[in-house]
Structure formats: structure tokens, C-alpha cells
Scaffold this active site. Sequence first.
Site, mmCIF file in Angstrom:
data_model
loop_
_atom_site.group_PDB
_atom_site.id
_atom_site.type_symbol
_atom_site.label_atom_id
_atom_site.label_comp_id
_atom_site.label_asym_id
_atom_site.label_seq_id
_atom_site.Cartn_x
_atom_site.Cartn_y
_atom_site.Cartn_z
ATOM 1 N N ALA A 41 -5.376 -14.431 -53.614
ATOM 2 C CA ALA A 41 -5.791 -13.246 -54.353
ATOM 3 C C ALA A 41 -4.987 -13.135 -55.648
ATOM 4 C CB ALA A 41 -5.590 -11.995 -53.506
ATOM 5 N N LEU B 212 -9.916 -17.569 -37.042
ATOM 6 C CA LEU B 212 -9.522 -18.309 -35.849
ATOM 7 C C LEU B 212 -10.481 -19.453 -35.529
ATOM 8 C CD1 LEU B 212 -8.042 -15.621 -33.423
ATOM 9 C CD2 LEU B 212 -6.856 -17.347 -34.770
ATOM 10 N N TYR C 2 -9.215 -3.980 -49.976
ATOM 11 C CA TYR C 2 -8.790 -3.939 -51.372
ATOM 12 C C TYR C 2 -9.851 -3.219 -52.215
ATOM 13 C CZ TYR C 2 -5.178 -6.961 -49.547
ATOM 14 O OH TYR C 2 -4.126 -7.449 -48.800
#
Length: 377
Positions: free
Chosen positions: A76, A319, A200
Amino acid sequence: MTQTAATPTTDTTTSDRAPGLFDPITLRGTTFRNRLWVAPMCQYSAEREDGVPTDWHLVHLGSLARGGAGAVIAEATSVTPEGRISPQDLGLWNDAQLEAFRPITDFIRSRGSVPGVQLAHAGRKASTFRPWSDEQGTVPADQGGWRTVAPSAVAFEGYDEPAELTISDIAGLVEAFRLAARRSVEAGFELIELHAAHGYLLHQFLSPLSNRRDDEYGGSLENRARFLLEVVRVVRSEVGGTLPLLVRFSATDWADGGWNEDDTSTVAAWCRDAGADLFDISTGGLVSGVSIPVGLGYQVRFAEHVRMNAEVETGAVGLIVGAAQADEVITSGRADVVLMAREFLRDPHFPLRAAAELGVELDYWPAQYQRAPFRLS
């Protein structure tokens, strides 16, 4: 999937079989050598707290490209100083940052991987201590922190209350994304991802749990998606028609009354029409204290849902830790790309090992490492 001028051309294989993990994919003018990509991972290691990448980023990102990934997407990277998650995060709001990125993108490209960057603004989750700090929450001004901003003056739990953005503030941030996209191209990045996930700023506008506005940027789904769509359009206009543009979504807030996978599918289709090409589907991050059923591949179903309902290309994350597991996501048609994070931290050469496990011969094993190929027999 119906192709239009705004959507990618996907080149899979030369046969009629379903594509696999190590088949190429083409988005707009860029062909990726495989469908196993590095997800953005914050390193909280910028030089002098001014958003400039360092040798750490060169070695970290370069090793992932050397390891055989189809794309390496840098962490980011904020479009403004106030948009950084921590004071040690990267940025692309000035030319010093641009110049420091060039040797990194050059090396990634030299290893046959596509260099990408995730453009972001952390909103109310900005100005935080990095994870290994002894302190948590908002960094105070006397320690290098700043007042955060958000669609509404609603704090993330444990953080300071943000200032509500004005209409002119929002217009300024759209322009900041445009300029950061320009610098991304000049820095050598060949893929841009917009970060509309994990609580965000772009995600904060999308979710009714954090967006309490009553103007044209709040209320209805169309209004809450307005900021993101303005960013998608201005970035597409800035970078032209050949560079792939991704959007990362959290497909659900895992909270009653929050953003969900149907909202994600609707807005992904709008983003596709505005010029985005592929959607990187994660979940969560907007609110704390929610129950998340974490397990192997627990987010893949959301990538599949968005792919089918919005008729868009998607990337699956969460995952995915093994070669057979990742390959099945692609061969079953649940997603078009697999993005991994933690597994790449454990093994930067995971793609080379995965290919050996799947019986796929690659022509991009590093010549310097020829004495140590992965062999299963």
C-alpha cells in the site's frame, strides 16, 4: 464473459482445457507468465519516514520476482503524506519516491515478473504505529503523526477521531490518485491496484458503517461508490488504455448492516465499465470485534461470487498456502488469479516449488540457481 473495450482480453491456453496456475493470462496489453501473484504486503520500512523505498524494498520485492511470481505488487503506497498507514509507509506523492522505485521495478521486470503497485489512502486508519512497536493506536503529532481524515467523523476503535472530508477535499484526493498513477507509470510500474479494502479510505466511503454522509458521497450505494468510481475513471484516463488496473475489495465487513458481497458485485461491475480490469477480493478490516470464520481458502468463495455475479475477472486471496490448493482455485474457475502473501514471506521461491509439485516445467528458473532445482524424486 462478454468483452468490451473497457474489459481485459484474457489469453489462457492454446488448448481447450481449463487454465491452470502456471498458464499465462493477458490483461489489456500485459501478459503475465502465470497466475500466481504476490499480494501487497506492508513493510513499514520507508527511509527517513518520508515515503521513499529503500534497499530493503529492492531485496524484498526483487527476491519475490526472482522466485517466479507472475506479478509482484508493492505494498500500500500512499497518494498523500496523510494517507500513510504509518509514518514508515511508502508514498508516490513526489518525484524522490518515483526515482527510488525505478531500480526496484527494473529488477522485477528483469526477472520476468510484472511490477505492480497498490495505490492507497488509509483514511481514519492512518497515522498508526507500525505492528512491532510497543505502542498501538494513533501516533501523536510530537512523534510524527497527524490528524486523520475520513468520509465521516467516526473513529476506528482505539484510534483518534478523524476529520470529515469536505467536497473540495474529496476532489483533491481524486487528483492525488491521478498524480500518483502518473508517477507509477514513470517509475516503471506496469500494473496499478487501487486499495478499496481492509477499512482504508475508499472502503470507508463504500460501507454504511463508516460513511454517514448525507450529500452526494453518502446514503445510497451509488453515492457511496461515487468516490471510488471517480478515482477509477481518472486513473484509467491518466494511464491510457493498455495498462492493467485492478481494484482490491473487502467483499464483506463481516458485520450486520455493513458492506457485503452483493454490494461488491454491483460496484465491481460499475468499476469494470469505468475501466478496471480485475478485482482482488479480500474481506474485513473496516470494524473490529467481528467474528470471521478463518480457515484455508476462506475468502475464495467471495472471489467466486463476484466473478459470477459481476461477470468480471477476479483474484482470490486468504490462506491459500499450497500448490494443489492454489491450482484448484484456477482450474475450477473460481478465480482467474491467485494472490499470496504469507506463503511468499515464508518462501520467496514458492512458485518454483509449486511448479515442481504440480509437474510443470518452467523456463524461468534462475540460471544462478541451476544447481538446486526443486525435485520430487
